[in-house]
Design a protein around this motif. Sequence first.
Motif, PDB file in Angstrom:
ATOM      1  N   TYR A   1       0.739  -1.172  -0.006  1.00  0.00           N
ATOM      2  CA  TYR A   1       0.184  -0.085  -0.163  1.00  0.00           C
ATOM      3  C   TYR A   1       0.949   1.305  -0.093  1.00  0.00           C
ATOM      4  O   TYR A   1       1.517   1.531   1.081  1.00  0.00           O
ATOM      5  CB  TYR A   1      -0.940  -0.141   1.192  1.00  0.00           C
ATOM      6  CG  TYR A   1      -1.827  -1.416   1.185  1.00  0.00           C
ATOM      7  CD1 TYR A   1      -3.029  -1.122   0.559  1.00  0.00           C
ATOM      8  CD2 TYR A   1      -1.355  -2.274   1.979  1.00  0.00           C
ATOM      9  CE1 TYR A   1      -3.678  -2.263   0.444  1.00  0.00           C
ATOM     10  CE2 TYR A   1      -2.402  -3.430   1.897  1.00  0.00           C
ATOM     11  CZ  TYR A   1      -3.569  -3.277   1.222  1.00  0.00           C
ATOM     12  OH  TYR A   1      -4.427  -4.598   0.960  1.00  0.00           O
ATOM     13  N   ASP A   2       0.769   1.917  -1.122  1.00  0.00           N
ATOM     14  CA  ASP A   2       1.374   3.297  -1.190  1.00  0.00           C
ATOM     15  C   ASP A   2       1.007   4.285  -0.484  1.00  0.00           C
ATOM     16  O   ASP A   2       1.783   5.363  -0.290  1.00  0.00           O
ATOM     17  CB  ASP A   2       1.861   3.644  -2.553  1.00  0.00           C
ATOM     18  CG  ASP A   2       0.642   4.047  -3.401  1.00  0.00           C
ATOM     19  OD1 ASP A   2      -0.672   4.216  -2.623  1.00  0.00           O
ATOM     20  OD2 ASP A   2       0.588   4.516  -4.509  1.00  0.00           O
ATOM     21  N   ASN A   3      -0.025   4.241   0.415  1.00  0.00           N
ATOM     22  CA  ASN A   3      -0.595   5.402   1.045  1.00  0.00           C
ATOM     23  C   ASN A   3      -0.387   4.863   2.533  1.00  0.00           C
ATOM     24  O   ASN A   3      -1.125   5.536   3.541  1.00  0.00           O
ATOM     25  CB  ASN A   3      -2.147   5.464   0.961  1.00  0.00           C
ATOM     26  CG  ASN A   3      -2.982   4.122   1.157  1.00  0.00           C
ATOM     27  OD1 ASN A   3      -2.435   3.204   0.944  1.00  0.00           O
ATOM     28  ND2 ASN A   3      -4.051   4.328   1.464  1.00  0.00           N
ATOM     29  N   LEU A   4       0.431   3.957   2.890  1.00  0.00           N
ATOM     30  CA  LEU A   4       0.782   3.614   4.308  1.00  0.00           C
ATOM     31  C   LEU A   4       1.912   4.342   4.907  1.00  0.00           C
ATOM     32  O   LEU A   4       2.983   4.038   4.153  1.00  0.00           O
ATOM     33  CB  LEU A   4       0.833   2.083   4.637  1.00  0.00           C
ATOM     34  CG  LEU A   4       1.244   1.603   5.973  1.00  0.00           C
ATOM     35  CD1 LEU A   4       0.193   1.772   7.110  1.00  0.00           C
ATOM     36  CD2 LEU A   4       1.315   0.015   5.915  1.00  0.00           C
ATOM     37  N   LEU A   5       1.808   4.750   6.149  1.00  0.00           N
ATOM     38  CA  LEU A   5       3.009   5.325   6.736  1.00  0.00           C
ATOM     39  C   LEU A   5       2.956   4.812   8.338  1.00  0.00           C
ATOM     40  O   LEU A   5       1.932   5.119   8.925  1.00  0.00           O
ATOM     41  CB  LEU A   5       2.932   6.799   6.966  1.00  0.00           C
ATOM     42  CG  LEU A   5       4.280   7.324   7.643  1.00  0.00           C
ATOM     43  CD1 LEU A   5       5.413   6.943   7.030  1.00  0.00           C
ATOM     44  CD2 LEU A   5       4.167   8.778   7.991  1.00  0.00           C
ATOM     45  N   VAL A   6       3.653   3.916   8.556  1.00  0.00           N
ATOM     46  CA  VAL A   6       4.029   3.302   9.957  1.00  0.00           C
ATOM     47  C   VAL A   6       4.951   4.013  10.673  1.00  0.00           C
ATOM     48  O   VAL A   6       6.180   4.146  10.321  1.00  0.00           O
ATOM     49  CB  VAL A   6       4.312   1.783   9.743  1.00  0.00           C
ATOM     50  CG1 VAL A   6       4.552   1.295  11.365  1.00  0.00           C
ATOM     51  CG2 VAL A   6       3.450   0.846   8.969  1.00  0.00           C
ATOM     52  N   VAL A   7       4.457   4.408  11.928  1.00  0.00           N
ATOM     53  CA  VAL A   7       5.309   5.282  12.978  1.00  0.00           C
ATOM     54  C   VAL A   7       5.788   4.757  14.007  1.00  0.00           C
ATOM     55  O   VAL A   7       4.837   3.926  14.639  1.00  0.00           O
ATOM     56  CB  VAL A   7       4.901   6.565  13.035  1.00  0.00           C
ATOM     57  CG1 VAL A   7       5.623   7.343  14.168  1.00  0.00           C
ATOM     58  CG2 VAL A   7       4.454   7.243  11.886  1.00  0.00           C
ATOM     59  N   GLN A   8       7.151   4.550  14.284  1.00  0.00           N
ATOM     60  CA  GLN A   8       7.456   3.724  15.470  1.00  0.00           C
ATOM     61  C   GLN A   8       8.488   4.766  16.386  1.00  0.00           C
ATOM     62  O   GLN A   8       9.002   5.690  15.762  1.00  0.00           O
ATOM     63  CB  GLN A   8       8.235   2.550  15.279  1.00  0.00           C
ATOM     64  CG  GLN A   8       7.266   1.419  14.665  1.00  0.00           C
ATOM     65  CD  GLN A   8       7.765  -0.040  14.506  1.00  0.00           C
ATOM     66  OE1 GLN A   8       8.797  -0.335  15.131  1.00  0.00           O
ATOM     67  NE2 GLN A   8       7.040  -0.830  13.993  1.00  0.00           N
ATOM     68  N   THR A   9       8.720   4.326  17.661  1.00  0.00           N
ATOM     69  CA  THR A   9       9.617   5.096  18.395  1.00  0.00           C
ATOM     70  C   THR A   9      10.691   4.213  19.157  1.00  0.00           C
ATOM     71  O   THR A   9      10.380   3.120  19.313  1.00  0.00           O
ATOM     72  CB  THR A   9       8.974   5.907  19.377  1.00  0.00           C
ATOM     73  OG1 THR A   9       9.609   6.737  20.134  1.00  0.00           O
ATOM     74  CG2 THR A   9       7.902   5.084  20.154  1.00  0.00           C
ATOM     75  N   TYR A  10      11.945   4.871  19.577  1.00  0.00           N
ATOM     76  CA  TYR A  10      12.796   4.321  20.403  1.00  0.00           C
ATOM     77  C   TYR A  10      12.374   4.711  21.948  1.00  0.00           C
ATOM     78  O   TYR A  10      13.088   3.940  22.762  1.00  0.00           O
ATOM     79  CB  TYR A  10      14.175   4.907  20.286  1.00  0.00           C
ATOM     80  CG  TYR A  10      14.795   4.295  19.301  1.00  0.00           C
ATOM     81  CD1 TYR A  10      14.529   4.561  17.756  1.00  0.00           C
ATOM     82  CD2 TYR A  10      16.168   3.620  19.171  1.00  0.00           C
ATOM     83  CE1 TYR A  10      15.390   4.052  16.726  1.00  0.00           C
ATOM     84  CE2 TYR A  10      16.752   2.753  18.445  1.00  0.00           C
ATOM     85  CZ  TYR A  10      16.380   3.339  16.978  1.00  0.00           C
ATOM     86  OH  TYR A  10      17.216   2.717  16.130  1.00  0.00           O
TER      87      TYR A  10
END
Length: 356
Positions: free
Chosen positions: A197-206
Amino acid sequence: MSRFMNTKFATLEEYVPGEQPTDIKYIKLNTNESPFPPSPSVLKAVSKNEVKKLNLYSDPVCTLLAKKLAETYAVGTENIFIGNGSDEVLNFAFMAFCQSGAAFADITYGFYEVFAGLYGIRTDIKPLKEDFSICSDDYKGINKAIFIANPNAPTGKIIVLDEIEEILKTNPDNVVVIDEAYIDFGGESAVNLVDKYDNLLVVQTYSKSRSLAGARLGYGIGNAEIIKDLNKIKFSTNPYNINRLTLAAGEAALSDAEYYKSNCETIIFNREYTVQELKRLGFDVLDSKANFVFAKNEKISGEKLYLKLKENGILIRHFSKERIKDYNRITIGTMEQMKKFIKQTELILAGEADNI
Ligand SMILES: *Cc1c(COP(=O)(O)O)cnc(C)c1O
């Protein structure tokens, strides 16, 4: 507000972080930090040698960290954006992708509403169901940018990947941001859907599972075009957004995956202990896959329990928002901390019973 400030900010409601008091040493179960120190490699990487190089700017494209993150998540470096905390990634996403408005839940990470306010973005607030689960049908085909925390905060509840896929499929012309700040404590990551999916942004953190909240490091994983857009914003605001010491720490942390995995397992174990104990004390506890639990007890108000625990040196987080004001969010710490928290809570509840 001074007379100099742009009047468009007059009604802006800023984000209120959990308290970080310095008067006494509290047991801190209020901001979802890790109770464990960063891994040995991180402690070594943030060396005197690295400090000596602080006269030089940091790498604006974070070459080595991007490479290591790409390897870790089996994506290309063109799929990685690195931010000063995941808050910065979210900030840039709100700036970049919300021309048609932004949709998110009524009960979720408080910063979404703040960013929307900051940029004058139209919001479409989707109430969670009665049981605080997300109503995924509400997000289908809505043609707006969508922000979903998975697991959600402060509830700890998850949304399954099948439902996320439905949301992605039915909003092909808008970015869907899945904020996975707590994904390492039991949920299933959407990272593997980035290819599809070119509309997906997954955001993660340290900040949570990797014990680096104070270093400020987060990242987004998505289609190369989305990442380019985020870089455009970054290079128009703060090109050296990650400092040298944090870059070194972030790179080193990725080589200690076993250490962090074992810490997450400990937190999950302590979480299950805490849930059981809270239930024994008569609490309603939501099913959490995060490093915190969300609980209420009809024998005591959320605010009163928070205040009484604070008097006794234990901090938890209370939100005054009407729908969740009976609840408290309790970060999962070490077993020793959780035992003290349970013991103190039991004493407070007994005190309440005496007063009747
Ligand atoms: C803690 C948290 C963040 C922000 O984390 P930082 O990386 O420390 O900026 C983002 N989203 C959610 C849901 C969080 O709970």
